[in-house]
Design a protein around this motif. Structure first.
Motif, PDB file in Angstrom:
ATOM      1  N   ILE A  93     -46.845-101.165   9.751  1.00  8.06           N
ATOM      2  CA  ILE A  93     -47.476-100.321   8.730  1.00  8.06           C
ATOM      3  C   ILE A  93     -46.401 -99.631   7.905  1.00  8.06           C
ATOM      4  O   ILE A  93     -45.351 -99.253   8.425  1.00  8.06           O
ATOM      5  N   ASP A  94     -46.637 -99.491   6.590  1.00  7.99           N
ATOM      6  CA  ASP A  94     -45.666 -98.842   5.708  1.00  7.99           C
ATOM      7  C   ASP A  94     -45.671 -97.328   5.912  1.00  7.99           C
ATOM      8  O   ASP A  94     -46.670 -96.756   6.331  1.00  7.99           O
ATOM      9  N   ALA A  95     -44.560 -96.707   5.531  1.00  7.21           N
ATOM     10  CA  ALA A  95     -44.424 -95.264   5.731  1.00  7.21           C
ATOM     11  C   ALA A  95     -45.023 -94.464   4.581  1.00  7.21           C
ATOM     12  O   ALA A  95     -45.154 -93.251   4.670  1.00  7.21           O
ATOM     13  N   ASP A  96     -45.387 -95.147   3.484  1.00  6.41           N
ATOM     14  CA  ASP A  96     -45.753 -94.399   2.276  1.00  6.41           C
ATOM     15  C   ASP A  96     -47.233 -94.051   2.194  1.00  6.41           C
ATOM     16  O   ASP A  96     -47.718 -93.600   1.166  1.00  6.41           O
ATOM     17  N   LEU A  97     -47.981 -94.303   3.293  1.00 10.13           N
ATOM     18  CA  LEU A  97     -49.414 -93.979   3.374  1.00 10.13           C
ATOM     19  C   LEU A  97     -50.278 -94.769   2.391  1.00 10.13           C
ATOM     20  O   LEU A  97     -51.399 -94.375   2.091  1.00 10.13           O
ATOM     21  N   GLN A  98     -49.727 -95.878   1.898  1.00  3.15           N
ATOM     22  CA  GLN A  98     -50.576 -96.769   1.099  1.00  3.15           C
ATOM     23  C   GLN A  98     -51.543 -97.473   2.038  1.00  3.15           C
ATOM     24  O   GLN A  98     -52.613 -97.897   1.635  1.00  3.15           O
ATOM     25  N   GLN A  99     -51.101 -97.603   3.268  1.00  2.00           N
ATOM     26  CA  GLN A  99     -51.921 -98.254   4.276  1.00  2.00           C
ATOM     27  C   GLN A  99     -52.380 -97.190   5.250  1.00  2.00           C
ATOM     28  O   GLN A  99     -51.568 -96.561   5.907  1.00  2.00           O
ATOM     29  N   LYS A 200     -52.711 -95.067  -3.375  1.00  2.00           N
ATOM     30  CA  LYS A 200     -51.522 -94.766  -4.180  1.00  2.00           C
ATOM     31  C   LYS A 200     -50.418 -94.336  -3.236  1.00  2.00           C
ATOM     32  O   LYS A 200     -50.668 -93.734  -2.206  1.00  2.00           O
ATOM     33  N   ARG A 201     -49.192 -94.625  -3.592  1.00  3.61           N
ATOM     34  CA  ARG A 201     -48.056 -94.204  -2.799  1.00  3.61           C
ATOM     35  C   ARG A 201     -48.053 -92.673  -2.685  1.00  3.61           C
ATOM     36  O   ARG A 201     -48.248 -91.981  -3.677  1.00  3.61           O
ATOM     37  N   ASN A 202     -47.836 -92.127  -1.496  1.00  2.00           N
ATOM     38  CA  ASN A 202     -47.849 -90.681  -1.307  1.00  2.00           C
ATOM     39  C   ASN A 202     -46.732 -90.007  -2.111  1.00  2.00           C
ATOM     40  O   ASN A 202     -46.968 -89.115  -2.897  1.00  2.00           O
TER      41      ASN A 202
HETATM   42 MG    MG Z   1     -45.678 -99.095  -0.639  1.00  2.00          MG
END
Ligand code: MG
Ligand code: UDP
Length: 317
Positions: A93-99, A200-202
């Protein structure tokens, strides 16, 4: 342990803490026994400092951190993370909270309830990118599905949860040029695709530029198909055949109509075209050879600088 979250982080200083909080919040009472493995991929900002703060201040055994000696790329970070994963299930999982972490719960539920599935992958039904990028991504999937033996699903991301059997299989693929989408489809297993909406990217920016994506796509094709190499054979054969045909035409023209000096333009164009094709195919050859060259050196996929909460680093090849 039930679940391992593998989180590649590159310049995510404003996201890691929020990510941690959101995971804690949404997993509360739903999943008890899990770990979050942050892989700091040589960030140039304060990501490592933030990760250390989370680790020390929260005194939370759930958190584990691997710090690379430099930026090795997301694929290397994923590899390092899943090598450390101890859970029955592993999630990338990505760190940017897009997921969203809530989607992870959904994935876990699917695996819990269906013994037939080994892997759950999220795919974006609607792409949030611009028209041009979407067009090129669709073209990419068309091409790679034509030339590669394995199937690539358009819109499928690295955002997935899988059983330890899949994890072991992926760890077994220790190639240097890693292309996750290809690796996942190559190892096989029963995969269920569930739609998700990318948020959206956090904070911060995406690390993908068009140029980087193009290179990534090319690498993917080269890593999972040898079709470009065969292209030269076909084009060569076709142009040889055509030139024989043309030879006959010239012959007949000479015999029946006398010598006819053809246009200068035709010769120059053909010469340039054939020269260009030869260089092009040489270039393709070069791409494969350069990949072999790097692989042959057997360099490690990543180098660890420091770890937190991890007892012993396994060999990173
Ligand atoms: Mg991303
Ligand atoms: N990432 C990484 N190393 C890199 C580039 C990206 O670990 O060299 C991580 C990044 O921190 C994020 C994930 O990979 O957690 C996805 O990156 P990004 O959000 O930039 O990609 P996008 O969501 O735009 O496809």
């Amino acid at each position: 342990m039930k679940l391992s979250l593998v989180v590649p982080c590159y310049n995510e200083e404003d996201n890691v803490e929020k990510f941690y909080d959101e995971v804690k919040k949404s997993f509360l009472g739903k999943i008890e026994n899990y770990e979050i493995i942050f892989v700091n991929d040589g960030s140039k900002d304060k990501t490592m400092k933030k990760l250390k703060e989370i680790y020390h201040n929260r005194q939370d055994t759930v958190v584990k951190v691997i710090g690379f000696s430099r930026n090795f790329g997301k694929e290397a970070a994923i590899y390092a993370g899943i090598k450390q994963a101890k859970g029955e299930y592993t999630t990338i999982i990505d760190a940017d909270l897009q997921q969203r972490p809530e989607v992870v719960l959904e994935m876990v539920k699917v695996l819990d309830e269906n013994a037939d599935y080994d892997c759950v992958a999220a795919f974006q039904e609607k792409r949030s990118e611009g028209k041009v990028l979407t067009f090129f991504k669709n073209v990419f999937y068309k091409i790679i599905n034509k030339v590669a033996d394995t199937e690539f699903i358009s819109g499928a991301s690295d955002f997935r949860t899988f059983r330890s059997t899949v994890r072991e299989a992926i760890i077994g693929m220790s190639e240097y040029h890693r292309f996750s989408k290809g690796i996942f489809s190559w190892v096989g297993f029963e995969t269920k695709f569930i739609p998700y909406v990318a948020e959206k990217r956090n904070a911060g920016n995406s690390k993908w530029s068009f140029r980087k994506l193009f290179k990534y796509g090319m690498d993917g094709i080269i890593s999972f198909s040898v079709a470009p190499l065969k292209l030269a054979t076909w084009v060569g054969m076709i142009s040889a055949f055509m030139s024989i045909l043309y030879m006959f035409i010239v012959f007949i023209q000479k015999i029946f109509f006398g010598i006819n000096v053809p246009g200068h333009a035709t010769i120059v164009t053909l010469l340039l075209f054939i020269g260009g094709m030869q260089l092009f195919f040489l270039g393709i050859l070069g791409e494969y050879i350069s990949k072999m060259y790097i692989q042959e050196k057997n360099r490690p996929i990543y180098i660890t600088r420091e770890t937190l909460g991890i007892e012993k680093e396994q060999e990173n090849r």
